[in-house]
Design an enzyme around this catalytic site. Structure first.
Site, PDB file in Angstrom:
ATOM      1  N   TYR A 144     -19.751   2.937   6.084  1.00 47.67           N
ATOM      2  CA  TYR A 144     -19.286   2.269   5.192  1.00 47.67           C
ATOM      3  C   TYR A 144     -18.999   0.980   5.321  1.00 47.67           C
ATOM      4  CZ  TYR A 144     -14.978   1.943   2.540  1.00 47.67           C
ATOM      5  OH  TYR A 144     -13.780   1.076   1.917  1.00 47.67           O
ATOM      6  N   ASP A 239     -21.727  -4.025  11.439  1.00 42.86           N
ATOM      7  CA  ASP A 239     -20.885  -3.808  11.332  1.00 42.86           C
ATOM      8  C   ASP A 239     -19.637  -3.382  12.731  1.00 42.86           C
ATOM      9  OD1 ASP A 239     -18.030  -3.401  10.144  1.00 42.86           O
ATOM     10  OD2 ASP A 239     -18.752  -2.208   8.090  1.00 42.86           O
ATOM     11  N   LYS A 267      -9.944  -3.610  11.894  1.00 42.18           N
ATOM     12  CA  LYS A 267      -8.996  -2.341  12.564  1.00 42.18           C
ATOM     13  C   LYS A 267      -8.578  -3.089  13.850  1.00 42.18           C
ATOM     14  CE  LYS A 267     -11.148   1.110  10.246  1.00 42.18           C
ATOM     15  NZ  LYS A 267     -12.771   1.581   9.356  1.00 42.18           N
TER      16      LYS A 267
HETATM   17  C1  LIG Z   1     -12.537   0.819   8.244  1.00 45.11           C
HETATM   18  C2  LIG Z   1     -14.483   0.047   8.060  1.00 45.11           C
HETATM   19  C3  LIG Z   1     -14.444  -0.887   7.309  1.00 45.11           C
HETATM   20  C4  LIG Z   1     -13.332  -1.648   6.198  1.00 45.11           C
HETATM   21  O1  LIG Z   1     -12.522  -2.103   6.873  1.00 45.11           O
HETATM   22  P1  LIG Z   1     -10.993  -2.034   6.021  1.00 45.11           P
HETATM   23  O2  LIG Z   1     -10.163  -2.711   6.795  1.00 45.11           O
HETATM   24  O3  LIG Z   1     -10.495  -1.004   4.826  1.00 45.11           O
HETATM   25  O4  LIG Z   1     -11.185  -3.002   3.973  1.00 45.11           O
HETATM   26  C5  LIG Z   1     -15.866  -1.704   6.866  1.00 45.11           C
HETATM   27  N1  LIG Z   1     -16.614  -1.430   7.928  1.00 45.11           N
HETATM   28  C6  LIG Z   1     -16.402  -0.770   8.573  1.00 45.11           C
HETATM   29  C7  LIG Z   1     -17.395   0.633   9.584  1.00 45.11           C
HETATM   30  C8  LIG Z   1     -15.252  -0.066   8.523  1.00 45.11           C
HETATM   31  O5  LIG Z   1     -14.767   1.363   9.516  1.00 45.11           O
END
Ligand SMILES: *Cc1c(COP(=O)(O)O)cnc(C)c1O
Length: 428
Positions: A144, A239, A267
């Site tokens: 994601y 990511d 995060k």
């Molecule tokens: C949470 C998450 C996102 C998206 O971040 P948001 O602040 O919710 O837009 C992207 N990549 C990873 C790996 C994530 O865990």
């Protein structure tokens, strides 16, 4: 436990907010029942609107690595708020947090702050496309990267829970530039690259996957991606929105000694305020406006409250590098305890863990990619989720999520949790 007031609040929310929530996975669609409304949180605990106390294993989906309402973060935000909440002009604070992030994370010279992980990933891909002058990207099924169009192709997390991996509204034109690969399968990636010679701008990957449960990379997977990227002029995007400042001060790049070309954060880096960031060596970052041709902007980017929270968080982590070992030890203790009680109760399970990320899957086979992650028994998960909730323990209301361990959890909390899992798994 009673959730009367939460149910009432949810009914009121549903009238004016789609599904009653501002992010789908907060709804209890996958587990049944109605979501719990939070009133406050401190340390390892949530306090809901009905007066229940819950031990929290979600921690705002990752950011609260030092526990809720961590005093230095709260104080930093309060002090900054008194001085004005947004200027749309540069502040010294932005340079301070940027300099600290650049010092903590390997292989980056410059960083730009945005407002979410979604924005970070979306901007990183645009930058990679601008820099390489190529259009296509490779992403992995079950990873994601936020909800921007190019990533909603077999995305993990909420997107799997709701069975809409290819969301309506994503055009065929956009989807055709996202090539889908299998996590932990290098041959698959090599085949895609061979079939799209000189067309692939970037490979974006969660270097430790956390949105289909927790799936660590197989030995050699990330090394192989690095090599394929280098050989083919492709940028490797890590990511690290979930893993950055969590698995090590320098994230997975530091933990597993692999160099990415662009790294995305979110995060933890915002200390619980809306922050994302992307970073790379200067040669790549200088491609961004106003220095370079790739446009990217944000009215509230680098917002002083968000930067104050993020800086206080990063300073705390930087000052106490032992924290990553402490978190790992607590999570390993939890893993051992869960293994012991589930085995004693003849439950079929697989546990994946790396550092302070852990997931429990109700399936006996190894969980190594999206396909194996979806094999878990969801009926058992529902009983597990509601059983734990009833014991005062809050895990994510979906079988595809990682648990996030915080430094605020005590060994008593962990023992309490293991005992509760013992009790609940006797009812499966
Ligand atoms: C949470 C998450 C996102 C998206 O971040 P948001 O602040 O919710 O837009 C992207 N990549 C990873 C790996 C994530 O865990």
């Amino acid at each position: 436990m009673k959730y009367q007031r939460s149910s009432q609040l949810f009914a009121a929310a549903e009238k004016v907010i789609p599904g009653g929530v501002n992010s789908p996975v907060r709804a209890f669609k996958a587990v049944g029942g109605t979501p719990i409304f939070v009133k406050s949180a401190k340390g390892a605990y949530l306090y809901d609107e009905d007066g229940n106390r819950l031990i929290d294993y979600i921690n705002s989906w990752g950011p609260m690595i030092l526990g809720h309402a961590y005093e230095p973060v709260v104080q930093a935000v309060i002090e900054k708020a008194k001085l004005g909440t947004s200027f749309g002009m540069p502040t010294e604070l932005e340079t301070q947090i940027a300099a600290l992030a650049v010092a903590m994370v390997p292989n980056i010279d410059k960083i730009r702050f945005v407002n979410s992980g979604t924005e970070a990933c979306m901007s990183a891909v645009r930058l990679a496309r601008g820099f390489t002058k190529r259009d296509k990207i490779i992403k992995f099924a079950g990873c994601y990267h936020g909800h921007s169009d190019s990533f909603l192709i077999q995305a993990g997390s909420g997107a799997i829970t709701f069975g809409t991996p290819n969301s309506p509204g994503v055009t065929a034109g956009t989807a055709k530039d996202t090539l889908l690969a299998k996590y932990n399968d290098l041959d698959n990636v090599a085949t895609l690259i061979a079939a799209n010679q000189d067309e692939i701008a970037a490979i974006i990957v969660e270097p430790v996957a956390g949105n289909m449960g927790c799936i660590p990379p197989n030995k050699g997977f990330l090394e192989g991606l690095r090599q394929l990227c280098t050989e083919n002029g492709i940028l490797l995007i890590f990511d690290e929105v979930m893993t950055g400042f969590r698995l090590a001060a320098g994230g997975v790049q530091e933990l597993l000694h692999i160099k990415a070309d662009i790294v995305c954060f979110g995060k933890v880096i915002g200390g619980g305020l809306p922050v994302g960031a992307f970073a790379a060596r200067a040669e790549i970052m200088n491609y961004l406006a106003p220095l370079g041709p790739v446009y990217q902007a944000g009215t509230l980017s680098g917002n002083p409250l968000a930067m104050a929270a993020g800086l206080a968080m990063l300073q705390a982590l930087d000052a106490d590098r032992e924290i990553f070992k402490r978190l790992e030890a607590k999570t390993a203790y939890l893993e051992t305890g869960i293994r012991r009680v589930l085995t004693a109760n003849n439950v079929v399970f697989t546990i994946n863990r790396i550092g302070s990320m852990i997931s429990v899957h109700f399936d006996e086979n190894p969980v190594v990619d999206f396909q194996s992650a979806t094999k878990g028994d969801n009926e058992t998960f529902k009983k597990f989720f509601h059983g734990l909730l009833n014991e005062g323990i809050y895990i994510a209301p979906s079988a595809y999520e990682t648990w996030f361990i915080t430094d605020a959890l005590t060994y008593d909390d962990l023992d309490f949790t293991i005992q509760a899992i013992d009790k609940v798994s006797q009812t499966f």
